[in-house]
Design a protein around this motif. Structure first.
Motif, PDB file in Angstrom:
ATOM      1  N   ALA A   1      66.159  23.365  60.029  1.00 40.55           N
ATOM      2  CA  ALA A   1      65.117  23.424  59.291  1.00 40.55           C
ATOM      3  C   ALA A   1      63.860  22.036  58.596  1.00 40.55           C
ATOM      4  O   ALA A   1      64.489  21.299  58.665  1.00 40.55           O
ATOM      5  N   SER A   2      63.096  22.314  59.957  1.00 46.31           N
ATOM      6  CA  SER A   2      62.466  21.192  59.084  1.00 46.31           C
ATOM      7  C   SER A   2      61.508  21.173  57.917  1.00 46.31           C
ATOM      8  O   SER A   2      61.551  22.464  57.279  1.00 46.31           O
ATOM      9  N   ARG A   3      61.907  20.224  57.517  1.00 45.99           N
ATOM     10  CA  ARG A   3      61.818  20.118  55.907  1.00 45.99           C
ATOM     11  C   ARG A   3      60.627  19.229  56.126  1.00 45.99           C
ATOM     12  O   ARG A   3      60.891  18.118  55.298  1.00 45.99           O
ATOM     13  N   GLY A   4      58.904  19.062  55.989  1.00 46.58           N
ATOM     14  CA  GLY A   4      58.410  18.672  56.088  1.00 46.58           C
ATOM     15  C   GLY A   4      58.242  17.886  57.134  1.00 46.58           C
ATOM     16  O   GLY A   4      59.206  18.048  58.116  1.00 46.58           O
ATOM     17  N   ARG A   5      57.257  16.347  57.620  1.00 41.90           N
ATOM     18  CA  ARG A   5      57.240  15.988  58.961  1.00 41.90           C
ATOM     19  C   ARG A   5      58.479  15.306  58.473  1.00 41.90           C
ATOM     20  O   ARG A   5      58.747  15.143  60.424  1.00 41.90           O
ATOM     21  N   THR A   6      59.218  14.727  58.157  1.00 40.59           N
ATOM     22  CA  THR A   6      59.650  13.450  58.280  1.00 40.59           C
ATOM     23  C   THR A   6      61.597  13.552  58.082  1.00 40.59           C
ATOM     24  O   THR A   6      62.194  13.028  57.037  1.00 40.59           O
ATOM     25  N   GLN A   7      61.474  14.905  57.662  1.00 35.42           N
ATOM     26  CA  GLN A   7      63.215  15.646  57.283  1.00 35.42           C
ATOM     27  C   GLN A   7      63.525  16.557  57.912  1.00 35.42           C
ATOM     28  O   GLN A   7      62.657  18.222  57.612  1.00 35.42           O
ATOM     29  N   ALA A   8      64.657  17.254  58.150  1.00 39.98           N
ATOM     30  CA  ALA A   8      64.760  18.692  58.937  1.00 39.98           C
ATOM     31  C   ALA A   8      66.751  18.490  58.653  1.00 39.98           C
ATOM     32  O   ALA A   8      67.072  17.818  58.074  1.00 39.98           O
ATOM     33  N   ASP A   9      66.788  19.403  58.068  1.00 35.08           N
ATOM     34  CA  ASP A   9      68.770  20.521  57.450  1.00 35.08           C
ATOM     35  C   ASP A   9      68.533  20.977  58.480  1.00 35.08           C
ATOM     36  O   ASP A   9      68.760  21.757  59.529  1.00 35.08           O
ATOM     37  N   TYR A  10      70.527  19.975  58.521  1.00 42.44           N
ATOM     38  CA  TYR A  10      71.431  20.628  60.125  1.00 42.44           C
ATOM     39  C   TYR A  10      72.651  20.882  58.492  1.00 42.44           C
ATOM     40  O   TYR A  10      72.595  21.087  57.371  1.00 42.44           O
ATOM     41  N   ASP A  11      73.057  22.551  59.483  1.00 42.76           N
ATOM     42  CA  ASP A  11      74.267  22.703  58.875  1.00 42.76           C
ATOM     43  C   ASP A  11      75.484  23.242  60.027  1.00 42.76           C
ATOM     44  O   ASP A  11      75.091  22.317  60.726  1.00 42.76           O
ATOM     45  N   ALA A  12      76.289  23.911  58.841  1.00 40.86           N
ATOM     46  CA  ALA A  12      77.235  24.500  59.817  1.00 40.86           C
ATOM     47  C   ALA A  12      77.485  24.670  60.949  1.00 40.86           C
ATOM     48  O   ALA A  12      78.201  24.325  61.859  1.00 40.86           O
ATOM     49  N   SER A  13      76.370  25.546  61.571  1.00 40.41           N
ATOM     50  CA  SER A  13      76.576  25.661  63.311  1.00 40.41           C
ATOM     51  C   SER A  13      76.304  24.557  63.708  1.00 40.41           C
ATOM     52  O   SER A  13      76.591  24.708  65.027  1.00 40.41           O
ATOM     53  N   HIS A  14      75.235  23.772  62.979  1.00 38.02           N
ATOM     54  CA  HIS A  14      74.947  22.084  64.292  1.00 38.02           C
ATOM     55  C   HIS A  14      75.855  21.376  64.470  1.00 38.02           C
ATOM     56  O   HIS A  14      76.203  20.856  65.007  1.00 38.02           O
ATOM     57  N   VAL A  15      77.195  21.656  63.644  1.00 36.14           N
ATOM     58  CA  VAL A  15      78.750  20.490  63.457  1.00 36.14           C
ATOM     59  C   VAL A  15      78.996  20.946  64.783  1.00 36.14           C
ATOM     60  O   VAL A  15      79.626  20.864  65.039  1.00 36.14           O
ATOM     61  N   ALA A  16      79.088  22.832  64.602  1.00 37.41           N
ATOM     62  CA  ALA A  16      79.287  23.774  65.514  1.00 37.41           C
ATOM     63  C   ALA A  16      79.179  22.693  66.880  1.00 37.41           C
ATOM     64  O   ALA A  16      80.142  22.857  67.451  1.00 37.41           O
ATOM     65  N   ARG A  17      77.937  22.962  67.380  1.00 37.06           N
ATOM     66  CA  ARG A  17      77.375  22.837  68.004  1.00 37.06           C
ATOM     67  C   ARG A  17      77.626  21.565  69.047  1.00 37.06           C
ATOM     68  O   ARG A  17      78.708  21.227  70.256  1.00 37.06           O
ATOM     69  N   VAL A  18      77.357  20.210  68.030  1.00 35.23           N
ATOM     70  CA  VAL A  18      77.913  19.096  68.345  1.00 35.23           C
ATOM     71  C   VAL A  18      79.318  19.118  68.443  1.00 35.23           C
ATOM     72  O   VAL A  18      80.170  18.737  69.683  1.00 35.23           O
ATOM     73  N   ARG A  19      80.548  19.365  67.727  1.00 30.30           N
ATOM     74  CA  ARG A  19      81.480  19.387  68.241  1.00 30.30           C
ATOM     75  C   ARG A  19      82.057  20.541  69.907  1.00 30.30           C
ATOM     76  O   ARG A  19      82.770  20.036  71.089  1.00 30.30           O
ATOM     77  N   LEU A  20      80.999  21.197  69.897  1.00 33.84           N
ATOM     78  CA  LEU A  20      81.472  22.042  71.326  1.00 33.84           C
ATOM     79  C   LEU A  20      80.492  21.204  72.673  1.00 33.84           C
ATOM     80  O   LEU A  20      82.002  20.465  73.810  1.00 33.84           O
ATOM     81  N   VAL A  21      79.898  20.807  72.268  1.00 32.13           N
ATOM     82  CA  VAL A  21      78.925  20.245  73.124  1.00 32.13           C
ATOM     83  C   VAL A  21      80.151  18.865  73.813  1.00 32.13           C
ATOM     84  O   VAL A  21      80.217  18.130  74.646  1.00 32.13           O
ATOM     85  N   ARG A  22      80.211  18.571  72.648  1.00 29.78           N
ATOM     86  CA  ARG A  22      81.808  16.485  73.203  1.00 29.78           C
ATOM     87  C   ARG A  22      82.905  17.618  73.821  1.00 29.78           C
ATOM     88  O   ARG A  22      83.239  16.338  74.618  1.00 29.78           O
ATOM     89  N   ALA A  23      83.330  18.339  73.466  1.00 17.31           N
ATOM     90  CA  ALA A  23      84.384  18.669  73.842  1.00 17.31           C
ATOM     91  C   ALA A  23      84.027  19.542  75.640  1.00 17.31           C
ATOM     92  O   ALA A  23      84.736  18.988  75.806  1.00 17.31           O
ATOM     93  N   LEU A  24      83.088  20.725  75.329  1.00 18.61           N
ATOM     94  CA  LEU A  24      82.925  20.569  76.846  1.00 18.61           C
ATOM     95  C   LEU A  24      82.284  19.487  78.157  1.00 18.61           C
ATOM     96  O   LEU A  24      83.050  19.167  78.814  1.00 18.61           O
ATOM     97  N   ILE A  25      82.108  18.517  77.106  1.00 18.43           N
ATOM     98  CA  ILE A  25      82.431  16.658  77.776  1.00 18.43           C
ATOM     99  C   ILE A  25      82.934  15.657  78.315  1.00 18.43           C
ATOM    100  O   ILE A  25      83.494  15.937  79.118  1.00 18.43           O
ATOM    101  N   GLU A  26      83.770  15.717  77.322  1.00 18.19           N
ATOM    102  CA  GLU A  26      85.095  14.860  77.393  1.00 18.19           C
ATOM    103  C   GLU A  26      86.468  15.984  78.104  1.00 18.19           C
ATOM    104  O   GLU A  26      86.934  15.244  78.434  1.00 18.19           O
ATOM    105  N   ALA A  27      86.432  17.058  77.110  1.00 19.31           N
ATOM    106  CA  ALA A  27      87.145  17.858  76.850  1.00 19.31           C
ATOM    107  C   ALA A  27      87.811  18.168  79.090  1.00 19.31           C
ATOM    108  O   ALA A  27      88.470  18.843  79.874  1.00 19.31           O
TER     109      ALA A  27
END
Lengths: 204, 204
Positions: A32-58
């Motif tokens: 979620a963009s907060r102004g031009r130089t900041q964005a907020d990430y949440d649990a869904s982003h953490v989950a997504r990143v972990r998913l992406v890494r698992a798909l790539i690595e494992a």
DNA sequence: CTCCATTGGATAGTAGCGCTCTCCAATAAT
DNA sequence: ATTATTGGAGAGCGCTACTATCCAATGGAG
């Protein structure tokens, strides 16, 4: 549950530059963009990143495949059976549209009375793999192939049973389980070979 | 049955430059040297090239792994059971010597009474794969894991049974069959899922 | 309100893999 | 004697998955 990109990086162990790269490539949805130089990430982003890494690595998937998978995750088809196809399409790099005949693959399906779409790329995949084994000098007799198929059918039974009713979770389950359980099965096969071999030829 | 490199290239469909590259990399044994600018290749070279290509294309192995495999092919261990270990070592990129505990993997082996070397890298592989599934948000319950293991044990049974007595052929069989049958099993799993899904949720 | 660290955004650079291309002198075939 | 081919070696290429650098805009601390 809101964080900046550096925190997301700390949380997942993935470098900031890499996260930005994933954002650019569409593997990770924007925060979620907060102004031009900041964005907020949440649990869904953490989950997504972990998913992406698992798909790539494992799972051993390429970034392109991962992209297909996450896109499939974002647009769930409504019919239950279609889900599987979508997931499987996202996985195999079957971009070949050769109208090959696949005699052995078709014969096997027929023999086992499996209900398979005659145009499925999986059939050509199987045929290619059997050809490769032949070329390498290791033929797989039909009987052995049938035995393998029977065992994998048991696996598939469990796979399909364990798909939850909830359509949201279903996509995730199908896609991720398919990819991530493949290597687990392979490892179990190796371990099983060790056991059978130890049993048969002695431990010493 | 004697040929020059160009004929070998024609026979196998692999470019001359690539064959030379394989020679340099030790994937292909040198031909019988006839003078400084000529060497003779024979049926063994054709077979080797086909094997290498099959391992790369169908087996998805890296050149480094293929190299390990062909080296294993050239130095067959005498004890029957060691063969398997050699082949498996050649395959997994398990270069990690972490003395991890692998609780789930060990528990499973214990549960099933499989005879597995407690130091086997396969156990850490399995543990990593289970962790990855967890991280991706798709846990594999112990019961399901046991079911998978049982099915893969059937596969392993067939694998070990089909190893010929002849020690020369045995190495080839073990190594090649292991690598090339993996993708076949995966494809059969996908096809099995299609069948079970069609059966369960209707074809429409 | 000032100042410094951080951010998003973009571009360029890197490392490894699996070839592929080019060049060369030596030599075989004709 | 001439032409084609060979083995050998090095450099180069296209792809993938990052990684590093630069930038102006901004947010937060004092």
């Amino acid at each position: 549950m809101s964080m900046k990109i550096s925190q997301l990086s700390d949380e997942t162990g993935v470098a900031r530059a890499t996260l930005k790269y994933y954002l650019r490539e569409g593997l990770l949805h924007a925060g979620a963009s907060r102004g031009r130089t900041q964005a907020d990430y949440d649990a869904s982003h953490v989950a997504r990143v972990r998913l992406v890494r698992a798909l790539i690595e494992a799972g051993g998937l390429s970034l392109a495949s991962v992209k297909e998978v996450v896109q499939a995750l974002e647009s769930p088809p409504d019919r239950r059976h279609d889900l599987l196809g979508a997931a499987q399409c996202a996985l195999t790099g079957s971009t070949r549209a050769e109208p090959v005949s696949c005699p052995r693959a078709r014969a096997l399906m027929n023999d086992l009375s499996w209900r398979i779409d005659p145009g499925s790329p999986l059939l050509t995949d199987l045929e290619h793999q059997l050809d490769a084994a032949d070329a390498a000098g290791v033929a797989v007799p039909d009987e052995r192939l049938r035995t393998y198929a029977t065992s994998m059918h048991e696996v598939a039974q469990v796979d399909v049973e364990s798909v939850p009713d909830d359509p949201q979770g279903a996509v995730r389950q199908v896609v991720v389980a398919t990819v991530l359980i493949d290597p687990i099965l392979i490892t179990l096969r190796r371990l099983g070979q060790q056991d059978v071999s130890a049993q048969r030829f002695g431990l010493d």
